[in-house]
Motif scaffolding. Structure first.
Motif, PDB file in Angstrom:
ATOM      1  N   VAL A  10       0.840  -1.193   0.000  1.00 45.24           N
ATOM      2  CA  VAL A  10       0.000   0.000   0.000  1.00 45.24           C
ATOM      3  C   VAL A  10       0.880   1.249   0.000  1.00 45.24           C
ATOM      4  CG1 VAL A  10      -1.762   1.305   1.268  1.00 45.24           C
ATOM      5  CG2 VAL A  10      -1.824  -1.200   1.260  1.00 45.24           C
ATOM      6  N   VAL A  11       0.553   2.200  -0.862  1.00 44.63           N
ATOM      7  CA  VAL A  11       1.140   3.538  -0.827  1.00 44.63           C
ATOM      8  C   VAL A  11       0.058   4.498  -0.353  1.00 44.63           C
ATOM      9  CG1 VAL A  11       2.077   5.445  -2.193  1.00 44.63           C
ATOM     10  CG2 VAL A  11       2.882   3.117  -2.595  1.00 44.63           C
ATOM     11  N   VAL A  12       0.394   5.374   0.583  1.00 47.74           N
ATOM     12  CA  VAL A  12      -0.566   6.330   1.138  1.00 47.74           C
ATOM     13  C   VAL A  12      -0.127   7.740   0.745  1.00 47.74           C
ATOM     14  CG1 VAL A  12      -1.715   7.168   3.213  1.00 47.74           C
ATOM     15  CG2 VAL A  12      -0.981   4.773   3.080  1.00 47.74           C
ATOM     16  N   LEU A  13      -1.065   8.512   0.187  1.00 51.52           N
ATOM     17  CA  LEU A  13      -0.814   9.910  -0.167  1.00 51.52           C
ATOM     18  C   LEU A  13      -1.454  10.807   0.884  1.00 51.52           C
ATOM     19  CD1 LEU A  13      -1.407   9.974  -4.048  1.00 51.52           C
ATOM     20  CD2 LEU A  13       0.565   9.137  -2.737  1.00 51.52           C
ATOM     21  N   VAL A  14      -0.703  11.771   1.384  1.00 48.36           N
ATOM     22  CA  VAL A  14      -1.140  12.609   2.502  1.00 48.36           C
ATOM     23  C   VAL A  14      -0.837  14.074   2.200  1.00 48.36           C
ATOM     24  CG1 VAL A  14      -0.785  10.770   4.199  1.00 48.36           C
ATOM     25  CG2 VAL A  14       1.082  12.364   3.686  1.00 48.36           C
ATOM     26  N   VAL A  37       4.205   0.630   2.138  1.00 46.95           N
ATOM     27  CA  VAL A  37       5.578   0.615   1.624  1.00 46.95           C
ATOM     28  C   VAL A  37       6.103   2.013   1.334  1.00 46.95           C
ATOM     29  CG1 VAL A  37       5.408  -1.725   0.721  1.00 46.95           C
ATOM     30  CG2 VAL A  37       4.717   0.200  -0.733  1.00 46.95           C
ATOM     31  N   LEU A  38       5.213   3.023   1.300  1.00 44.52           N
ATOM     32  CA  LEU A  38       5.642   4.391   1.014  1.00 44.52           C
ATOM     33  C   LEU A  38       4.535   5.349   1.420  1.00 44.52           C
ATOM     34  CD1 LEU A  38       7.734   6.327  -0.380  1.00 44.52           C
ATOM     35  CD2 LEU A  38       6.397   6.007  -2.478  1.00 44.52           C
ATOM     36  N   VAL A  39       4.925   6.486   1.978  1.00 44.33           N
ATOM     37  CA  VAL A  39       4.004   7.586   2.240  1.00 44.33           C
ATOM     38  C   VAL A  39       4.503   8.802   1.462  1.00 44.33           C
ATOM     39  CG1 VAL A  39       3.111   9.190   3.977  1.00 44.33           C
ATOM     40  CG2 VAL A  39       3.280   6.742   4.501  1.00 44.33           C
ATOM     41  N   VAL A  40       3.644   9.374   0.630  1.00 43.46           N
ATOM     42  CA  VAL A  40       4.010  10.530  -0.184  1.00 43.46           C
ATOM     43  C   VAL A  40       3.167  11.719   0.250  1.00 43.46           C
ATOM     44  CG1 VAL A  40       4.291  11.456  -2.512  1.00 43.46           C
ATOM     45  CG2 VAL A  40       4.494   8.995  -2.124  1.00 43.46           C
ATOM     46  N   SER A  41       3.826  12.849   0.503  1.00 44.80           N
ATOM     47  CA  SER A  41       3.130  14.066   0.904  1.00 44.80           C
ATOM     48  C   SER A  41       3.145  15.090  -0.223  1.00 44.80           C
ATOM     49  CB  SER A  41       3.787  14.667   2.147  1.00 44.80           C
ATOM     50  OG  SER A  41       3.202  15.921   2.472  1.00 44.80           O
ATOM     51  N   SER A  42       2.082  15.903  -0.275  1.00 46.24           N
ATOM     52  CA  SER A  42       2.018  16.992  -1.244  1.00 46.24           C
ATOM     53  C   SER A  42       2.736  18.240  -0.743  1.00 46.24           C
ATOM     54  CB  SER A  42       0.554  17.337  -1.551  1.00 46.24           C
ATOM     55  OG  SER A  42      -0.101  17.779  -0.371  1.00 46.24           O
ATOM     56  N   ALA A  43       3.267  18.187   0.484  1.00 43.18           N
ATOM     57  CA  ALA A  43       3.977  19.324   1.054  1.00 43.18           C
ATOM     58  C   ALA A  43       4.999  18.825   2.058  1.00 43.18           C
ATOM     59  CB  ALA A  43       3.003  20.292   1.727  1.00 43.18           C
ATOM     60  N   PRO A  44       6.133  19.520   2.182  1.00 43.85           N
ATOM     61  CA  PRO A  44       7.134  19.101   3.172  1.00 43.85           C
ATOM     62  C   PRO A  44       6.728  19.514   4.577  1.00 43.85           C
ATOM     63  CG  PRO A  44       7.858  21.095   2.050  1.00 43.85           C
ATOM     64  CD  PRO A  44       6.573  20.679   1.382  1.00 43.85           C
ATOM     65  N   GLY A  45       7.295  18.843   5.562  1.00 44.83           N
ATOM     66  CA  GLY A  45       7.156  19.272   6.942  1.00 44.83           C
ATOM     67  C   GLY A  45       5.835  18.983   7.618  1.00 44.83           C
ATOM     68  N   THR A  59       9.404   7.692   3.031  1.00 48.31           N
ATOM     69  CA  THR A  59       8.579   8.850   2.684  1.00 48.31           C
ATOM     70  C   THR A  59       9.157   9.573   1.478  1.00 48.31           C
ATOM     71  OG1 THR A  59       9.780  10.374   4.150  1.00 48.31           O
ATOM     72  CG2 THR A  59       7.904   9.179   5.102  1.00 48.31           C
ATOM     73  N   ALA A  60       8.287  10.373   0.857  1.00 49.70           N
ATOM     74  CA  ALA A  60       8.701  11.235  -0.247  1.00 49.70           C
ATOM     75  C   ALA A  60       7.783  12.448  -0.275  1.00 49.70           C
ATOM     76  CB  ALA A  60       8.636  10.487  -1.581  1.00 49.70           C
ATOM     77  N   VAL A  61       8.240  13.515  -0.909  1.00 48.79           N
ATOM     78  CA  VAL A  61       7.428  14.718  -1.100  1.00 48.79           C
ATOM     79  C   VAL A  61       7.382  15.021  -2.589  1.00 48.79           C
ATOM     80  CG1 VAL A  61       7.194  17.186  -0.631  1.00 48.79           C
ATOM     81  CG2 VAL A  61       8.022  15.660   1.170  1.00 48.79           C
ATOM     82  N   VAL A  62       6.170  15.162  -3.124  1.00 47.92           N
ATOM     83  CA  VAL A  62       5.984  15.571  -4.516  1.00 47.92           C
ATOM     84  C   VAL A  62       5.010  16.739  -4.497  1.00 47.92           C
ATOM     85  CG1 VAL A  62       5.277  14.901  -6.830  1.00 47.92           C
ATOM     86  CG2 VAL A  62       6.371  13.216  -5.336  1.00 47.92           C
ATOM     87  N   VAL A  80       5.383   6.674  -7.084  1.00 49.82           N
ATOM     88  CA  VAL A  80       4.507   5.651  -6.525  1.00 49.82           C
ATOM     89  C   VAL A  80       4.742   4.304  -7.202  1.00 49.82           C
ATOM     90  CG1 VAL A  80       2.088   4.945  -6.280  1.00 49.82           C
ATOM     91  CG2 VAL A  80       2.766   7.294  -5.743  1.00 49.82           C
ATOM     92  N   ALA A  81       4.875   4.297  -8.517  1.00 53.00           N
ATOM     93  CA  ALA A  81       5.057   3.041  -9.246  1.00 53.00           C
ATOM     94  C   ALA A  81       6.336   2.328  -8.812  1.00 53.00           C
ATOM     95  CB  ALA A  81       5.086   3.304 -10.744  1.00 53.00           C
ATOM     96  N   ALA A  82       7.360   3.085  -8.446  1.00 51.32           N
ATOM     97  CA  ALA A  82       8.619   2.471  -8.020  1.00 51.32           C
ATOM     98  C   ALA A  82       8.443   1.638  -6.751  1.00 51.32           C
ATOM     99  CB  ALA A  82       9.673   3.550  -7.797  1.00 51.32           C
ATOM    100  N   ALA A  83       7.399   1.935  -5.970  1.00 48.39           N
ATOM    101  CA  ALA A  83       7.123   1.166  -4.749  1.00 48.39           C
ATOM    102  C   ALA A  83       6.287  -0.082  -5.027  1.00 48.39           C
ATOM    103  CB  ALA A  83       6.414   2.053  -3.730  1.00 48.39           C
ATOM    104  N   GLU A  84       5.871  -0.271  -6.269  1.00 51.38           N
ATOM    105  CA  GLU A  84       5.105  -1.446  -6.697  1.00 51.38           C
ATOM    106  C   GLU A  84       3.881  -1.695  -5.822  1.00 51.38           C
ATOM    107  OE1 GLU A  84       8.336  -4.398  -6.666  1.00 51.38           O
ATOM    108  OE2 GLU A  84       8.205  -4.342  -8.858  1.00 51.38           O
ATOM    109  N   PRO A  85       2.968  -0.712  -5.738  1.00 52.99           N
ATOM    110  CA  PRO A  85       1.804  -0.890  -4.861  1.00 52.99           C
ATOM    111  C   PRO A  85       0.713  -1.727  -5.499  1.00 52.99           C
ATOM    112  CG  PRO A  85       1.655   1.225  -5.958  1.00 52.99           C
ATOM    113  CD  PRO A  85       2.969   0.613  -6.388  1.00 52.99           C
ATOM    114  N   GLY A  86      -0.008  -2.440  -4.646  1.00 51.00           N
ATOM    115  CA  GLY A  86      -1.246  -3.070  -5.068  1.00 51.00           C
ATOM    116  C   GLY A  86      -2.434  -2.156  -4.844  1.00 51.00           C
ATOM    117  N   LEU A  87      -2.241  -1.113  -4.003  1.00 49.14           N
ATOM    118  CA  LEU A  87      -3.312  -0.187  -3.676  1.00 49.14           C
ATOM    119  C   LEU A  87      -2.699   1.148  -3.296  1.00 49.14           C
ATOM    120  CD1 LEU A  87      -6.437   0.055  -3.193  1.00 49.14           C
ATOM    121  CD2 LEU A  87      -5.950  -0.440  -0.789  1.00 49.14           C
ATOM    122  N   VAL A  88      -3.347   2.224  -3.751  1.00 51.02           N
ATOM    123  CA  VAL A  88      -2.959   3.586  -3.382  1.00 51.02           C
ATOM    124  C   VAL A  88      -4.121   4.196  -2.614  1.00 51.02           C
ATOM    125  CG1 VAL A  88      -2.233   5.867  -4.187  1.00 51.02           C
ATOM    126  CG2 VAL A  88      -1.513   3.796  -5.441  1.00 51.02           C
TER     127      VAL A  88
END
Length: 212
Positions: A10-14, A37-45, A59-62, A80-88
């Motif tokens: 699972v990748v979670v976008l926050v 497997v990964l948490v991606v934020s739309s903003a840092p901090g 984690t990552a920020v985009v 996100v694809a690099a984390a090979e998720p089954g669900l976002v």
């Protein structure tokens, strides 16, 4: 999407505090029912990143600032694809996603909304429920599409609107349901029980539990 044994990836976008991310960490990640497997934020901090880091989740920020949305979404899709998720899972992701992202993960991106869709889509759903004087609002987990809060519901649960409620009190009760319903939805995907009708895309079937 990778297939095979092991927990659902699972990748979670926050975008903010990450209370629903925390519910996923506590309810499905830590017990091993699914693996974030990964948490991606739309903003840092933001605090959500701290929650992920504390749980040992990459984690990552985009961010969108200074560029077109489709350009941002192409980068987001690669991350996100690099984390090979089954669900976002969009867990408080406060930014519209375009086909540049969604088309990379068909029927594998789900969103959370604090109403019983199709009632009160978009921002300020809780405020609108109070202004309308409805007796019930609720929580919806639905497939994400380019139309804001327009994808078909996967799971929904009503929340009563009590006399004397204000935005704060109603929000608190809705969040209690969110923190339960989002992990429930992830469990359904992990068990392979969510099926979207290939011909009528508005219909979603929750398959029964198989009895051995």
């Amino acid at each position: 999407m990778p297939e095979g044994p092991g927990p659902l990836r699972v990748v979670v976008l926050v975008s903010g505090s990450g209370t629903n991310l925390q519910s996923l960490i506590d309810a499905v990640h830590a017990p091993g029912e699914a693996e974030i497997v990964l948490v991606v934020s739309s903003a840092p901090g933001v605090r959500a990143l701290e929650r992920a880091e504390r749980a040992g989740i990459p984690t990552a920020v985009v961010a969108l600032a200074g560029r077109e949305r489709a350009e941002r979404d192409r980068e987001l899709a690669e991350v996100v694809a690099a984390a090979e998720p089954g669900l976002v899972v969009l867990a408080g992701w406060m930014s519209i996603l375009t086909g540049a992202f969604l088309d990379r993960f068909p029927d594998r991106v789900i969103n959370l909304h604090p109403s019983l869709l199709p009632a009160f889509p978009g921002l300020h759903a809780i405020r609108q429920a109070l202004e309308w004087g409805v007796r019930y609002t609720g929580v919806t987990v639905h497939f994400a599409e380019e139309v804001v809060d327009g994808g078909p519901p996967i799971v929904q649960e009503p929340v009563p609107v009590l006399y004397g409620d204000d935005e704060r009190t109603l929000t608190e009760r809705i969040r209690e349901v969110e923190h339960r319903l989002v992990p429930d939805a992830v469990r359904l995907f992990a068990a392979g029980r969510v099926r979207r009708d290939p011909t009528d895309r508005r219909k979603v079937q929750i398959l029964p539990v198989e009895v051995e």
